[in-house]
Design an enzyme around this catalytic site. Structure first.
Site, PDB file in Angstrom:
ATOM      1  N   ASP A 287       0.812  -1.070  -0.009  1.00  0.00           N
ATOM      2  CA  ASP A 287      -0.042   0.145  -0.166  1.00  0.00           C
ATOM      3  C   ASP A 287       0.907   1.287  -0.088  1.00  0.00           C
ATOM      4  OD1 ASP A 287       1.217   0.182   2.478  1.00  0.00           O
ATOM      5  OD2 ASP A 287      -0.899  -0.340   3.578  1.00  0.00           O
TER       6      ASP A 287
ATOM      7  N   TYR B 177      -2.561   0.189 -15.189  1.00  0.00           N
ATOM      8  CA  TYR B 177      -3.936   0.530 -15.581  1.00  0.00           C
ATOM      9  C   TYR B 177      -3.910   2.241 -16.080  1.00  0.00           C
ATOM     10  CZ  TYR B 177      -5.003  -3.806 -13.417  1.00  0.00           C
ATOM     11  OH  TYR B 177      -4.813  -5.061 -13.104  1.00  0.00           O
TER      12      TYR B 177
ATOM     13  N   TYR C 178      -4.916  15.331 -15.164  1.00  0.00           N
ATOM     14  CA  TYR C 178      -5.034  13.829 -14.703  1.00  0.00           C
ATOM     15  C   TYR C 178      -4.742  12.959 -16.053  1.00  0.00           C
ATOM     16  CZ  TYR C 178      -7.098   9.184 -13.834  1.00  0.00           C
ATOM     17  OH  TYR C 178      -7.366   7.796 -13.864  1.00  0.00           O
TER      18      TYR C 178
ATOM     19  N   TRP D  91     -14.703   4.538 -15.666  1.00  0.00           N
ATOM     20  CA  TRP D  91     -15.829   4.582 -14.733  1.00  0.00           C
ATOM     21  C   TRP D  91     -16.174   3.306 -13.553  1.00  0.00           C
ATOM     22  CZ3 TRP D  91     -21.005   6.266 -17.918  1.00  0.00           C
ATOM     23  CH2 TRP D  91     -20.644   7.560 -18.656  1.00  0.00           C
TER      24      TRP D  91
HETATM   25  P1  NDP Z   1      -8.445   4.334  -6.300  1.00  0.00           P
HETATM   26  O1  NDP Z   1      -8.309   5.866  -6.161  1.00  0.00           O
HETATM   27  O2  NDP Z   1      -9.558   3.595  -5.557  1.00  0.00           O
HETATM   28  O3  NDP Z   1      -7.051   3.866  -5.800  1.00  0.00           O
HETATM   29  C1  NDP Z   1      -5.818   4.406  -6.080  1.00  0.00           C
HETATM   30  C2  NDP Z   1      -4.797   3.801  -5.074  1.00  0.00           C
HETATM   31  O4  NDP Z   1      -3.506   4.300  -5.397  1.00  0.00           O
HETATM   32  C3  NDP Z   1      -5.114   3.840  -3.527  1.00  0.00           C
HETATM   33  O5  NDP Z   1      -5.145   2.793  -2.778  1.00  0.00           O
HETATM   34  C4  NDP Z   1      -4.240   5.046  -3.226  1.00  0.00           C
HETATM   35  O6  NDP Z   1      -3.781   4.719  -1.685  1.00  0.00           O
HETATM   36  C5  NDP Z   1      -3.149   4.574  -4.074  1.00  0.00           C
HETATM   37  N1  NDP Z   1      -2.117   5.808  -3.942  1.00  0.00           N
HETATM   38  C6  NDP Z   1      -2.281   6.977  -4.122  1.00  0.00           C
HETATM   39  N2  NDP Z   1      -1.199   7.889  -4.228  1.00  0.00           N
HETATM   40  C7  NDP Z   1      -0.256   6.843  -3.952  1.00  0.00           C
HETATM   41  C8  NDP Z   1       1.114   6.926  -3.628  1.00  0.00           C
HETATM   42  N3  NDP Z   1       1.650   7.997  -3.606  1.00  0.00           N
HETATM   43  N4  NDP Z   1       1.711   5.946  -3.327  1.00  0.00           N
HETATM   44  C9  NDP Z   1       1.467   4.758  -3.053  1.00  0.00           C
HETATM   45  N5  NDP Z   1      -0.051   4.399  -3.459  1.00  0.00           N
HETATM   46  C10 NDP Z   1      -0.847   5.742  -3.938  1.00  0.00           C
HETATM   47  O7  NDP Z   1      -8.403   4.246  -7.734  1.00  0.00           O
HETATM   48  P2  NDP Z   1      -8.979   2.939  -8.641  1.00  0.00           P
HETATM   49  O8  NDP Z   1      -8.958   1.756  -8.150  1.00  0.00           O
HETATM   50  O9  NDP Z   1     -10.153   3.267  -9.124  1.00  0.00           O
HETATM   51  O10 NDP Z   1      -7.998   2.994 -10.101  1.00  0.00           O
HETATM   52  C11 NDP Z   1      -7.078   2.070 -10.314  1.00  0.00           C
HETATM   53  C12 NDP Z   1      -6.261   2.314 -11.731  1.00  0.00           C
HETATM   54  O11 NDP Z   1      -7.595   2.449 -12.868  1.00  0.00           O
HETATM   55  C13 NDP Z   1      -5.746   3.684 -11.662  1.00  0.00           C
HETATM   56  O12 NDP Z   1      -4.795   3.619 -12.495  1.00  0.00           O
HETATM   57  C14 NDP Z   1      -6.900   4.799 -12.076  1.00  0.00           C
HETATM   58  O13 NDP Z   1      -5.937   5.794 -13.119  1.00  0.00           O
HETATM   59  C15 NDP Z   1      -7.441   3.783 -13.205  1.00  0.00           C
HETATM   60  N6  NDP Z   1      -8.885   4.320 -13.829  1.00  0.00           N
HETATM   61  C16 NDP Z   1      -9.725   4.494 -12.781  1.00  0.00           C
HETATM   62  C17 NDP Z   1     -11.036   5.178 -13.169  1.00  0.00           C
HETATM   63  C18 NDP Z   1     -11.971   5.274 -11.885  1.00  0.00           C
HETATM   64  O14 NDP Z   1     -13.074   5.611 -12.393  1.00  0.00           O
HETATM   65  N7  NDP Z   1     -11.519   5.313 -10.648  1.00  0.00           N
HETATM   66  C19 NDP Z   1     -11.356   5.226 -14.463  1.00  0.00           C
HETATM   67  C20 NDP Z   1     -10.305   4.900 -15.234  1.00  0.00           C
HETATM   68  C21 NDP Z   1      -9.003   4.598 -14.930  1.00  0.00           C
HETATM   69  P3  NDP Z   1      -4.799   5.323  -0.530  1.00  0.00           P
HETATM   70  O15 NDP Z   1      -5.577   4.189  -0.315  1.00  0.00           O
HETATM   71  O16 NDP Z   1      -3.607   5.415   0.444  1.00  0.00           O
HETATM   72  O17 NDP Z   1      -5.114   6.503  -0.913  1.00  0.00           O
END
Ligand code: NDP
Length: 297
Positions: A30, A98, A124, A149
């Site tokens: 994490d 992703y 972004y 989404w």
């Molecule tokens: P989330 O925002 O649910 O999860 C992102 C995760 O990244 C969180 O666990 C967060 O940690 C972690 N994170 C953020 N900053 C850091 C850091 N500095 N170091 C380590 N970890 C970090 O995103 P999703 O699961 O929804 O997205 C997964 C992927 O899909 C991403 O690549 C996103 O760009 C892509 N995506 C997402 C979409 C969406 O609608 N959500 C749409 C299209 C693509 P913490 O829990 O501590 O905050």
């Protein structure tokens, strides 16, 4: 096979913990154990761990905040991704990463193919596109999985926001002129695990499969259509909502200005991933209905 999972507490990361566990030795990271704001520490950790597969579900995903927090978004979504790609190259590891529909400008009239020209409308999207390009430039073996989404029972997302608002208000006004495919984190994680399993058991596939894929549910809807399904299904399941489905009103995105611009068309053609990996991607409504059943007390 040793798999290193980054961003394990996000919507997709949480589901990946479950889906990747049967594939091999899984090291779960994490933000505390692998901070993508610190690319140098990340580099050192990868050199120590020497995974054979890196799965990166960590990202800066606050789309509107990124407009005024571009440096941090760039460090996490671009610089650290370049570090992952370099490490994957050196270790001859696969990198699964992703990306997003927001790499496109949304002006196309039909669903986007993987090789369509990109033109992000917001910070972004630009940082995610630059991350993709860093991976391609590194020459590492990779799967860049663009999705859209995303929602899950765990985490914040549009479906859960609609449920909360529908419990508080008599009417919802929801954008109807942006279309895409709501995609479940569960589906993304399950497909990722299946793809990796096929890659490691089929050398001929592994030799040709490195590249970019659109991993989204099938079909399409608008945010308005999505909200209607959420309200209709929750009502059917007995949720005490104030909003009736007829009172989910369509509005134009122009009436709901946000700091970051969004594409009008977020539809991604998912044929390539289905054909290459022998997958079947169900219609978007299938997993949305499962989500509501899962959230029902
Ligand atoms: P989330 O925002 O649910 O999860 C992102 C995760 O990244 C969180 O666990 C967060 O940690 C972690 N994170 C953020 N900053 C850091 C850091 N500095 N170091 C380590 N970890 C970090 O995103 P999703 O699961 O929804 O997205 C997964 C992927 O899909 C991403 O690549 C996103 O760009 C892509 N995506 C997402 C979409 C969406 O609608 N959500 C749409 C299209 C693509 P913490 O829990 O501590 O905050």
């Amino acid at each position: 096979m040793s798999i290193l999972l980054l961003g394990a507490n996000g919507q997709v990361g949480w589901q990946l913990q479950r889906a990747l566990a049967p594939l091999g030795l899984l090291r779960i990271c994490d933000r505390r154990s692998a901070d993508l704001e610190n690319p140098q520490a990340l580099r050192e950790m990868l050199a120590r761990e020497r995974p054979s597969i890196i799965v990166n579900a960590a990202a800066y995903t606050a789309v509107d905040k990124a407009e005024t927090d571009a440096d941090r978004a760039r460090t996490i979504n671009t610089e650290s991704v370049a570090v992952l790609a370099d490490a994957a190259c050196q270790l001859d590891a696969w990198l699964v990463h992703y990306s997003t529909d927001y790499v496109f400008n949304g002006a196309k009239k039909t669903a986007y193919d993987e090789d369509d020209p990109t033109e992000p409308l917001n910070v972004y999207g630009q940082t995610k596109l630059d991350g993709e390009q860093a991976i391609r430039a590194s020459g590492c073996r990779h799967l860049i999985l663009r999705t859209s989404w995303v929602y899950a029972a765990r985490g914040s997302n549009f479906a859960k926001t609609m449920l909360r608002l529908a419990a508080e208000r008599d009417e919802l006004k929801v954008v109807a002129d942006q279309i895409g495919a709501p995609t479940s984190a569960e589906l993304i994680a399950d497909c990722t695990a299946l793809m990796l399993h096929r890659l490691v058991s089929d050398p001929a596939l592994a030799a040709r499969a490195s590249g970019t894929y659109h991993l989204v549910a099938s079909g399409q809807t608008s945010w308005h259509g999505y909200a209607q399904l959420v309200v209709a299904e929750a009502t059917r399941l007995g949720w005490p909502l104030r909003t009736r489905v007829e009172r989910v009103q369509p509005i134009s995105a122009a009436l709901y200005p946000m700091p970051a611009a969004r594409p009008a068309n977020s539809c991604l053609n998912n044929q390539k991933v289905q054909q290459t990996f022998g997958l079947h991607l169900p219609d978007w409504a299938f997993h949305v209905k499962r989500l509501l059943t899962e959230l029902t007390p």
